[in-house]
Design a protein around this motif. Sequence first.
Motif, mmCIF file in Angstrom:
data_model
loop_
_atom_site.group_PDB
_atom_site.id
_atom_site.type_symbol
_atom_site.label_atom_id
_atom_site.label_comp_id
_atom_site.label_asym_id
_atom_site.label_seq_id
_atom_site.Cartn_x
_atom_site.Cartn_y
_atom_site.Cartn_z
ATOM 1 N N LYS A 111 0.831 -1.211 0.000
ATOM 2 C CA LYS A 111 0.000 0.000 0.000
ATOM 3 C C LYS A 111 0.860 1.254 0.000
ATOM 4 C CE LYS A 111 -3.916 1.786 -0.377
ATOM 5 N NZ LYS A 111 -4.765 1.440 -1.532
ATOM 6 N N THR A 120 3.799 1.505 -1.284
ATOM 7 C CA THR A 120 4.317 1.595 -2.652
ATOM 8 C C THR A 120 3.275 2.208 -3.575
ATOM 9 O OG1 THR A 120 5.629 -0.399 -2.275
ATOM 10 C CG2 THR A 120 5.331 0.288 -4.552
ATOM 11 N N GLU A 121 2.037 1.751 -3.440
ATOM 12 C CA GLU A 121 0.953 2.249 -4.290
ATOM 13 C C GLU A 121 0.714 3.737 -4.055
ATOM 14 O OE1 GLU A 121 -3.858 1.645 -4.403
ATOM 15 O OE2 GLU A 121 -2.625 -0.137 -4.030
ATOM 16 N N ILE A 122 0.686 4.153 -2.789
ATOM 17 C CA ILE A 122 0.469 5.568 -2.470
ATOM 18 C C ILE A 122 1.595 6.418 -3.051
ATOM 19 C CG2 ILE A 122 0.397 7.257 -0.577
ATOM 20 C CD1 ILE A 122 -0.877 5.027 1.152
ATOM 21 N N THR A 123 2.828 5.969 -2.860
ATOM 22 C CA THR A 123 3.987 6.731 -3.352
ATOM 23 C C THR A 123 3.976 6.833 -4.866
ATOM 24 O OG1 THR A 123 5.277 5.947 -1.460
ATOM 25 C CG2 THR A 123 6.498 6.897 -3.307
ATOM 26 N N ALA A 124 3.765 5.693 -5.548
ATOM 27 C CA ALA A 124 3.784 5.664 -7.011
ATOM 28 C C ALA A 124 2.706 6.560 -7.597
ATOM 29 C CB ALA A 124 3.623 4.237 -7.513
ATOM 30 N N SER A 125 1.564 6.677 -6.903
ATOM 31 C CA SER A 125 0.460 7.505 -7.415
ATOM 32 C C SER A 125 0.801 8.989 -7.441
ATOM 33 C CB SER A 125 -0.794 7.280 -6.569
ATOM 34 O OG SER A 125 -0.636 7.820 -5.257
ATOM 35 N N GLN A 126 1.828 9.397 -6.668
ATOM 36 C CA GLN A 126 2.215 10.809 -6.607
ATOM 37 C C GLN A 126 3.371 11.144 -7.556
ATOM 38 O OE1 GLN A 126 0.223 12.769 -4.599
ATOM 39 N NE2 GLN A 126 -0.811 10.789 -4.397
ATOM 40 N N LYS A 147 0.428 12.033 2.404
ATOM 41 C CA LYS A 147 -0.491 11.013 1.897
ATOM 42 C C LYS A 147 -0.383 9.723 2.711
ATOM 43 C CE LYS A 147 -2.540 12.791 -1.818
ATOM 44 N NZ LYS A 147 -4.013 12.765 -2.055
#
Length: 338
Positions: free
Chosen positions: A239, A241-247, A282
């Motif tokens: 999660k 990783t997903e939050i970071t990649a989305s930014q 985030k």
Amino acid sequence: MNRYETLKRHMYLFILPVITIASVIGLIFSSRSNPFNIWMLSVFVVVFSLSFLLLFFPNTLKIVEYLNLSVVTILHIIKFHSIITLDMIVKGYSHTGSSTYWTPLILVFIFIALPRKIGIYYALVLWSIMVYIGFDYWSSISDKGTERLLQYYLSILVYIILIYFVRRVITYYAEKEMIEKLAYFDPLTGVANRRKVYLWLDESIQKKKDFYVVLFDIDHFKAVNDTYGHPTGDEVLKKITEITASQLGEDDIIGRWGGEEFIIVTRREKGAHSLVEQIRKKIANFEFDDIPNITASFGIAKYQNQSTELLLEQADNALYQAKSNGRNRVETYQNIKY
């Protein structure tokens, strides 16, 4: 279903209605004096419609494939025999008929439905049967008809060879991509591993442009694993990783540095601090199920012609400073020495 089977199912969901419509159109415009065409097209409409409906039920993909392959193969051989004996001999036609336009599609279907080696054998056997039928009546066919028939045989053989090697090429690149993914990407989070990040860093240095390296890790992550178990810890890592990649944008890349530590490489001209601060917020504001909020600490270092090792060391020092200053914060390495 695996991804390949899912992809095939979606393909059939698009293709089968089109082939069914083509069969209906053929049925409408087919001459009533040719009962075989009417019968064959009617079978196609029923089989393709039934196959389309079966795809909406679980574990029916192979049934649909083998059903369609069997029906199409048998009717294709019967139709080809009819073309030779009726159209080219009795009626004196010099062409193989419009129905043979679909032969390449049948070959494609063979190589999709069957494993590669079985597919080539199956296609060659089908081709050999058609060749046998033609040569069995060769002396009764007109000279122009034999020339067209020979061109048809050769073109189909080329299609078989081409489709076979196209599938081999696709398989090669798929395997190459899989090997590269195993070698350069983290299996848990799907982002780059340390080996791939080093390649990115070397590439960025060669471009001789300013960029930033950000090292960050999850605060008190060991407590998450100890309290909630490693499966929960793995979900947290994915999660985050997903939050970071989305930014991140096109000029930003993320990798897993090891354990709960990650790395970001960014070439943003305005600097990395605002981006990293946005990521930090985030993560801190995200509400996980059944566990308290998670935070992360970040260390930033700017590339200024220093070595890769020194750049990473500076980012690591900044990260250490962020943790020493209370965690859940961003620190930038300021005292660069050469």
